[in-house]
Design an enzyme around this catalytic site. Structure first.
Site, PDB file in Angstrom:
ATOM      1  N   HIS A   1      -7.339   0.958  -6.319  1.00  0.00           N
ATOM      2  CA  HIS A   1      -7.590   0.096  -5.158  1.00  0.00           C
ATOM      3  C   HIS A   1      -8.280  -1.181  -5.671  1.00  0.00           C
ATOM      4  O   HIS A   1      -9.462  -1.414  -5.395  1.00  0.00           O
ATOM      5  CB  HIS A   1      -8.463   0.834  -4.146  1.00  0.00           C
ATOM      6  CG  HIS A   1      -8.466   0.228  -2.769  1.00  0.00           C
ATOM      7  ND1 HIS A   1      -7.740  -0.897  -2.437  1.00  0.00           N
ATOM      8  CD2 HIS A   1      -9.124   0.602  -1.629  1.00  0.00           C
ATOM      9  CE1 HIS A   1      -7.947  -1.185  -1.166  1.00  0.00           C
ATOM     10  NE2 HIS A   1      -8.776  -0.303  -0.658  1.00  0.00           N
TER      11      HIS A   1
ATOM     12  N   GLN B   1     -10.171  -3.832  -3.345  1.00  0.00           N
ATOM     13  CA  GLN B   1     -11.444  -3.313  -2.832  1.00  0.00           C
ATOM     14  C   GLN B   1     -12.566  -3.553  -3.846  1.00  0.00           C
ATOM     15  O   GLN B   1     -13.623  -4.071  -3.501  1.00  0.00           O
ATOM     16  CB  GLN B   1     -11.305  -1.807  -2.556  1.00  0.00           C
ATOM     17  CG  GLN B   1     -12.575  -1.160  -2.073  1.00  0.00           C
ATOM     18  CD  GLN B   1     -12.958  -1.618  -0.671  1.00  0.00           C
ATOM     19  OE1 GLN B   1     -12.151  -1.551   0.231  1.00  0.00           O
ATOM     20  NE2 GLN B   1     -14.176  -2.087  -0.489  1.00  0.00           N
TER      21      GLN B   1
ATOM     22  N   CYS C   1     -16.507   1.883   0.824  1.00  0.00           N
ATOM     23  CA  CYS C   1     -15.357   0.993   1.064  1.00  0.00           C
ATOM     24  C   CYS C   1     -14.880   1.068   2.511  1.00  0.00           C
ATOM     25  O   CYS C   1     -14.212   0.153   2.982  1.00  0.00           O
ATOM     26  CB  CYS C   1     -14.230   1.340   0.098  1.00  0.00           C
ATOM     27  SG  CYS C   1     -13.682   3.038   0.220  1.00  0.00           S
TER      28      CYS C   1
ATOM     29  N   ARG D   1       0.884  -1.178   0.000  1.00  0.00           N
ATOM     30  CA  ARG D   1       0.000   0.000   0.000  1.00  0.00           C
ATOM     31  C   ARG D   1       0.912   1.215   0.000  1.00  0.00           C
ATOM     32  O   ARG D   1       1.674   1.426   0.955  1.00  0.00           O
ATOM     33  CB  ARG D   1      -0.913  -0.004   1.219  1.00  0.00           C
ATOM     34  CG  ARG D   1      -1.625   1.319   1.424  1.00  0.00           C
ATOM     35  CD  ARG D   1      -2.724   1.254   2.449  1.00  0.00           C
ATOM     36  NE  ARG D   1      -3.878   0.549   1.923  1.00  0.00           N
ATOM     37  CZ  ARG D   1      -5.101   0.610   2.449  1.00  0.00           C
ATOM     38  NH1 ARG D   1      -5.321   1.343   3.516  1.00  0.00           N
ATOM     39  NH2 ARG D   1      -6.106  -0.051   1.916  1.00  0.00           N
TER      40      ARG D   1
ATOM     41  N   ASP E   1     -17.217   7.264  -1.179  1.00  0.00           N
ATOM     42  CA  ASP E   1     -15.940   7.135  -0.468  1.00  0.00           C
ATOM     43  C   ASP E   1     -15.619   8.511   0.118  1.00  0.00           C
ATOM     44  O   ASP E   1     -16.271   9.507  -0.221  1.00  0.00           O
ATOM     45  CB  ASP E   1     -14.847   6.671  -1.458  1.00  0.00           C
ATOM     46  CG  ASP E   1     -13.501   6.413  -0.790  1.00  0.00           C
ATOM     47  OD1 ASP E   1     -13.447   6.278   0.451  1.00  0.00           O
ATOM     48  OD2 ASP E   1     -12.484   6.356  -1.515  1.00  0.00           O
TER      49      ASP E   1
ATOM     50  N   ARG F   1     -14.049  -8.495   2.064  1.00  0.00           N
ATOM     51  CA  ARG F   1     -12.622  -8.252   1.769  1.00  0.00           C
ATOM     52  C   ARG F   1     -11.821  -9.510   2.119  1.00  0.00           C
ATOM     53  O   ARG F   1     -10.894  -9.896   1.408  1.00  0.00           O
ATOM     54  CB  ARG F   1     -12.083  -7.062   2.577  1.00  0.00           C
ATOM     55  CG  ARG F   1     -12.583  -5.683   2.166  1.00  0.00           C
ATOM     56  CD  ARG F   1     -12.127  -5.263   0.790  1.00  0.00           C
ATOM     57  NE  ARG F   1     -10.679  -5.236   0.613  1.00  0.00           N
ATOM     58  CZ  ARG F   1      -9.853  -4.271   0.995  1.00  0.00           C
ATOM     59  NH1 ARG F   1     -10.327  -3.205   1.601  1.00  0.00           N
ATOM     60  NH2 ARG F   1      -8.549  -4.345   0.759  1.00  0.00           N
TER      61      ARG F   1
HETATM   62  N1  NVA Z   1      -9.896   6.679  -1.204  1.00  0.00           N
HETATM   63  C1  NVA Z   1      -9.541   6.264   0.118  1.00  0.00           C
HETATM   64  C2  NVA Z   1      -9.749   4.804   0.279  1.00  0.00           C
HETATM   65  C3  NVA Z   1      -9.416   4.245   1.632  1.00  0.00           C
HETATM   66  C4  NVA Z   1      -9.635   2.779   1.712  1.00  0.00           C
HETATM   67  C5  NVA Z   1      -8.079   6.636   0.392  1.00  0.00           C
HETATM   68  O1  NVA Z   1      -7.256   6.468  -0.512  1.00  0.00           O
HETATM   69  O2  NVA Z   1      -7.778   7.109   1.477  1.00  0.00           O
HETATM   70  N1   CP Z   2     -11.293  -0.130   2.535  1.00  0.00           N
HETATM   71  C1   CP Z   2     -10.009  -0.211   2.953  1.00  0.00           C
HETATM   72  O1   CP Z   2      -9.069  -0.460   2.183  1.00  0.00           O
HETATM   73  O2   CP Z   2      -9.844  -0.008   4.286  1.00  0.00           O
HETATM   74  P1   CP Z   2      -8.485   0.189   5.058  1.00  0.00           P
HETATM   75  O3   CP Z   2      -7.906   1.510   4.633  1.00  0.00           O
HETATM   76  O4   CP Z   2      -8.870   0.167   6.507  1.00  0.00           O
HETATM   77  O5   CP Z   2      -7.544  -0.934   4.698  1.00  0.00           O
END
Ligand code: NVA
Ligand code: CP
Length: 303
Positions: A130, A133, A262, A103, A222, A290
């Site tokens: 992502h 997800q 999400c 990540r 989101d 997930r």
């Molecule tokens: N769009 C959000 C998703 C978190 C799972 C982010 O990137 O923070």
């Molecule tokens: N939806 C998701 O990826 O959650 P986290 O950021 O908690 O991993």
């Protein structure tokens, strides 16, 4: 040849269907308490440059349930944060573990890891995409609706990594996607252009959330400020004001519309408490899935 999961766009429809079938079987086995350990003796490295709850827990628990072991690595504690290169890190990981999930902020970091590793690399979220997800989300939709043929999804809010992965998924599976984003906050234009060029799917970009949700099966949202955009939070609160998923917007959609997020949610911003906790919301099943879909991805790539 090793496979990676960097983008849904690099999967075929058959491969996505196969993952969905695997996830169905894995979920059933878990519910029945049947042990299934195809990854016995295998290890997965998890590199996190950003915070996570669901992704970290579902990958760690998923590896354990499949008989393997997951190793959590905070980017800040790795030599990567002190200048060791991504290719060198990829080469070293390939000598120790059987797969890596990362990540990151930059999407290029994940692409570079994938290019230089001889083991599967999984994108656990980048600024651009992502994929895990949305694979899991399409599994949840399929579970609730019996399939994705003829599906209509409305994405309301920021044209971010999650929105971009919805575009890739719609292009691969040929369902209808309508995104309502404020001016200046649309999805990645090159991804949108590629999806429109390479698939017959109808992907519409509008500014009016009411237009987006009309006749849709799913309303998806989101956060307005993704990780890395926290300093824009105040401006975004103003710019996204009309893009809240609230009971008025839900009432403007079909009677049985499903509401998805999400997570994590900023309750009171992109979604109200009554909608998130209401009868249309499937966010907890969505979060649970997930785990099942991640396990399918792990078994597919590393089994
Ligand atoms: N769009 C959000 C998703 C978190 C799972 C982010 O990137 O923070
Ligand atoms: N939806 C998701 O990826 O959650 P986290 O950021 O908690 O991993």
């Amino acid at each position: 040849m090793k496979r990676d999961l960097v983008s849904i766009f690099s999967l075929s429809q058959d491969e996505i269907d196969h993952l969905m079938e695997m996830a169905t079987v894995l979920k059933a086995k878990q519910k029945e308490g049947v042990s299934h350990t195809p990854l016995k003796g295998k290890t997965l490295g998890l590199i996190f440059e950003k915070a996570s709850t669901r992704t970290r827990v579902s990958f760690e628990v998923g590896m354990y349930q499949l008989g393997g072991y997951a190793l959590f690595l905070d980017f800040k504690d790795m030599q990567l944060s002190r200048g060791e290169t991504v290719p060198d890190t990829a080469r070293v990981f390939s000598r120790y573990v059987d797969g890596v999930m990362a990540r990151t902020f930059s999407h290029e970091t994940i692409e570079e890891l994938a290019r230089h590793a001889t083991i599967p690399v999984i994108n656990g979220l980048s600024d651009l995409l992502h994929p895990c997800q949305i694979l899991s989300d399409i599994f949840t939709v399929t579970e609730k609706m019996g399939g994705y043929g003829g599906l209509k999804v409305a994405y309301v809010g920021d044209g971010n990594n999650v929105a971009n992965s919805w575009i890739n998924c719609a292009a691969r599976l040929n369902f209808h996607l309508r995104l309502a984003c404020p001016e200046g906050y649309g999805p990645d234009p090159s991804l949108l252009e590629r999806a429109r060029r390479e698939s017959a799917t109808e992907i519409q970009l509008v500014h009016d959330p009411y237009q987006a949700v009309s006749g849709t099966d799913v309303i998806y949202t989101d956060v307005w400020a993704s990780m890395g955009k926290e300093d824009e939070h105040a401006d975004r609160l103003r710019d996204f004001r009309d893009y809240q998923v609230n009971s008025r917007l839900v009432k403007a959609a079909k009677a049985g519309v499903l509401v998805m997020h999400c997570l994590p949610a900023h309750r009171g911003e992109e979604i109200t408490d009554d909608v998130m906790d209401g009868t249309h919301s499937i966010v907890w099943d969505q979060a649970e899935n997930r785990l099942h879909v991640q396990k399918a991805i792990l078994e597919w790539l590393m089994g």
